[in-house]
Design a protein around this motif. Structure first.
Motif, short mmCIF file in Angstrom:
data_model
loop_
_atom_site.label_atom_id
_atom_site.label_comp_id
_atom_site.label_asym_id
_atom_site.label_seq_id
_atom_site.Cartn_x
_atom_site.Cartn_y
_atom_site.Cartn_z
N ARG A 339 0.86 -1.18 0.00
CA ARG A 339 0.00 0.00 0.00
C ARG A 339 0.90 1.23 0.00
O ARG A 339 1.36 1.67 1.05
CB ARG A 339 -0.90 0.01 1.23
N ASN A 343 -2.31 4.17 -3.74
CA ASN A 343 -3.22 3.16 -3.21
C ASN A 343 -2.95 2.88 -1.74
O ASN A 343 -3.21 1.81 -1.22
CB ASN A 343 -3.17 1.87 -4.04
N GLY A 424 -3.54 -5.34 -8.86
CA GLY A 424 -4.12 -4.02 -9.00
C GLY A 424 -4.56 -3.66 -10.40
O GLY A 424 -4.95 -2.51 -10.63
N SER A 440 -6.52 -1.06 -7.64
CA SER A 440 -5.97 -1.28 -6.30
C SER A 440 -6.38 -0.20 -5.32
O SER A 440 -6.41 -0.44 -4.11
CB SER A 440 -4.45 -1.39 -6.35
N ALA A 441 -6.70 1.00 -5.80
CA ALA A 441 -7.13 2.08 -4.90
C ALA A 441 -8.62 2.38 -5.03
O ALA A 441 -9.11 3.30 -4.38
CB ALA A 441 -6.32 3.35 -5.19
N LYS A 523 -8.49 6.79 -6.75
CA LYS A 523 -9.67 6.12 -6.23
C LYS A 523 -10.87 6.17 -7.17
O LYS A 523 -11.89 5.54 -6.89
CB LYS A 523 -10.04 6.73 -4.89
#
Length: 607
Positions: A339, A343, A424, A440-441, A523
């Motif tokens: 992370r 992300n 991701g 992934s985010a 996101k």
């Protein structure tokens, strides 16, 4: 051993090997012929050689003329405007020093352009960004065409530079190639605070003075930007694919360890030349296993979507044929183990301190997701890349076992407790074309967006509509005529704050574009690299405001809900204003000859 590799990874690798047979075997034959010709200096005339050595120090001239010791060719992307490349100013002297200590020589073969996408984001210069990759490969080819080198050292870090240099290294694949990174800048303002300030500016809550102050606190010194974008994804790949020394990627510029790694890399370039004692040409390192390892690393770390284009082009230079299906299948079995912003909240310095690439490589090897037996510049086997360097008193290095465990499970985790079960990256396909998405985010409840479209041709038009409150609704924002043939496929990074604001207001929002969004994709679900692009007759050219589209990362679909849309006639717009100014007129041949995003968006290899 090969039998320890996970079944899906092995199947994809076998498929890539078979698909590549018609290109890989002739490539290796060409590399073997070039190797068999011996040190190239032996074939130059006396006049050729005199020109090549004229500016060298006297102590180097006899060695060069004798042709019995290795001569390193340095290809550098140094400039002091680009923060990640500013440290390279001092590297040639260090490389020459290391070579001379081993009785060898080194020369700067040539320089290549290195543009900063951070400077050109949202500007006309960004239209040259993707094309600069192929230009870098070509410029490197010119540098190495003098045929006086036995091994090569490449100095490059950022977005298009490393892929361009890898393409060149593969083209001269009979020569060994060591990539020397410069490292990330030290941590400044946190990446999440930077993102918050950008969104506040997009909302009109703060002025440009406050925005500039925030940006300069984030980008404040030599080294790469500290978020996990394309530049730092490149560095990850160079370790997973065996072109860096172990743990070289994320040591900060200016440290004693960074200088020691640079010296050690130069020494290793001498050792692995044909005149050294451990010949390791890059054509043997960059095989189908190395590229599959790179795809695994890309998914496990949530890396930049740009590499779905760059890896295709890099592989083709080595006779290896990848496609987006390979990425999709590997993503499905590769867990997300890191992370790092965007992300996550951590930057790459914190990632490195928490265990970093060495820990991740160890975990993925243990899980059977990486080929362990690849050749690397460090030696045989990827296990070498689980080690960490330590400084001895005389600035030489030795490597010790890595930490073997995560030191911060909020940043990096072991294989048995991933952040999410799959990688991701997601491939989308449907009536609107093929695309990719970095998920992934993206929150799980945003993986499927169905909404009417608003169609635009530029980022500026999207911003104007946002400011006029025309986007305060559930919407799929379509930005088209941004593909490689239309205008060079610029990144549309300036859309991120706008779309994030709309999503934070509770709207269901997605982006669909034949352009790029980069490693900073965050996101908001973004179906990018749509292919065929609008200028190439893609269905995206037929959309009109109000048409409904479904962006479905869960099932890998990208669809126009009313297929009658596909029967609409299309009249291509006048794009001439995007083809002149800021050097764009020099790249007409690139726009006319570039391939599709699905095949690497390159002029160097046909689709």
């Amino acid at each position: 051993m090969e039998r320890s590799v996970q079944d899906v990874v092995k199947r994809v690798t076998d498929r890539v090997r078979e698909r590549s047979r018609a290109t890989r075997e002739p490539y290796l034959t060409r590399m073997e012929k070039a190797r068999a010709d011996g040190p190239n200096r032996a074939h130059l005339t006396c006049g050729n050689q005199a020109h090549a050595y004229a500016a060298s120090p006297d102590e180097d001239k006899d060695l060069l003329a004798g042709g019995r010791v290795p001569n390193l060719g340095i290809v550098t992307a140094y400039n002091d405007m680009l923060s990640a490349h500013q440290p390279y100013e001092a590297y040639p002297a260090l490389i020459r020093q290391a070579a001379r200590e081993m009785g060898a020589t080194a020369q700067v073969a040539g320089g290549v352009p290195a543009m900063c996408d951070g400077v050109t984001q949202g500007q006309t210069g960004m239209d040259l960004s993707l094309f600069s990759r192929d230009l870098i490969a070509m410029a490197s080819g010119v540098a190495l065409s003098h045929n006086v080198f036995d091994s090569t050292v490449y100095l490059g870090v950022c977005d298009k530079i490393v892929p361009g240099l890898v393409i060149a290294a593969a083209t001269f694949g009979h020569l060994p190639a060591v990539f020397l990174p410069a490292g990330p800048m030290t941590s400044g303002q946190t990446n999440d605070e930077k993102a918050r300030v950008r969104q506040d500016f997009a909302k009109g809550l703060i002025g440009r003075d406050e925005l500039l102050k925030s940006e300069m606190a984030s980008y404040h010194g030599p080294g790469t930007c500290t978020f996990y974008g394309t530049a730092n994804t490149n560095q990850m790949l160079m370790e997973f694919m065996g072109l860096h020394l172990p743990a070289a990627s994320f040591e900060n510029p200016g440290s004693g360890m960074r200088e020691a790694l640079t010296l050690a890399g130069a020494r290793r370039a001498v050792e692995i030349s044909a005149l050294g004692d451990d010949y390791r040409p890059v054509c043997h390192i960059l095989d189908e296993r190395a590229f599959v390892n790179g795809i695994v690393g890309l998914n496990a770390t949530g890396g930049s979507t740009n590499l779905l284009i760059h890896l295709l082009a890099m592989a083709r230079a080595a006779g290896v044929v990848l496609d987006w299906e390979d990425f999709e299948e590997i993503s499905a079995v590769t867990p997300l183990l890191a992370r790092v912003y965007p992300n996550g909240l951590a930057d790459v310095n914190q990632f490195h301190a928490a265990g970093g690439l060495g820990f991740l490589i160890g975990e993925l090897l243990h899980a059977g997701l990486l080929h362990p037996d690849t050749e690397t510049v460090a030696g045989q086997g990827l296990e070498l890349y689980t080690r960490e360097p330590r400084l001895q008193g005389d600035k030489t290095l030795h490597w010790v076992a890595g930490v073997g465990t995560s030191l911060n499970e909020n940043i990096v985790r072991g294989y048995d407790q991933p952040f999410q079960e799959t990688g991701g990256l997601k491939r989308l396909d449907g009536s609107l074309g093929a695309a990719v998405m970095k998920i992934s985010a993206v929150a799980e409840d945003r993986h499927v967006i169905e909404a009417p479209v608003k169609v635009f041709r530029t980022q500026e038009a999207v911003r104007a509509a946002f400011q006029a409150k025309e986007l305060d609704q559930d919407v799929v924002v379509v930005v088209r005529y941004q593909g490689p043939k239309a205008n060079g496929m610029p990144e549309l990074h300036n859309l991120t704050p706008i779309l994030a604001v709309l999503q934070d207001r509770g709207h269901r929002v997605a982006l669909v574009t034949d352009g790029r969004m980069s490693g900073a994709s965050g996101k908001v679900p973004a179906a990018i690299h749509v292919s065929p692009e609008a200028l190439d007759g893609g269905p995206i050219a037929r959309l009109q405001d109000g048409d409904k589209v479904r962006v479905d990362a869960r099932n890998g679909r990208l669809d126009i809900l009313d297929e009658a849309v596909l029967d609409r006639p299309v009249e291509a717009p006048d794009l001439s204003e995007h083809h002149t100014g800021t050097g764009r007129e020099l790249f007409t041949l690139f726009r006319q000859n570039v391939g599709t995003a699905e095949f690497g968006a390159t002029i160097l290899f046909g689709d």
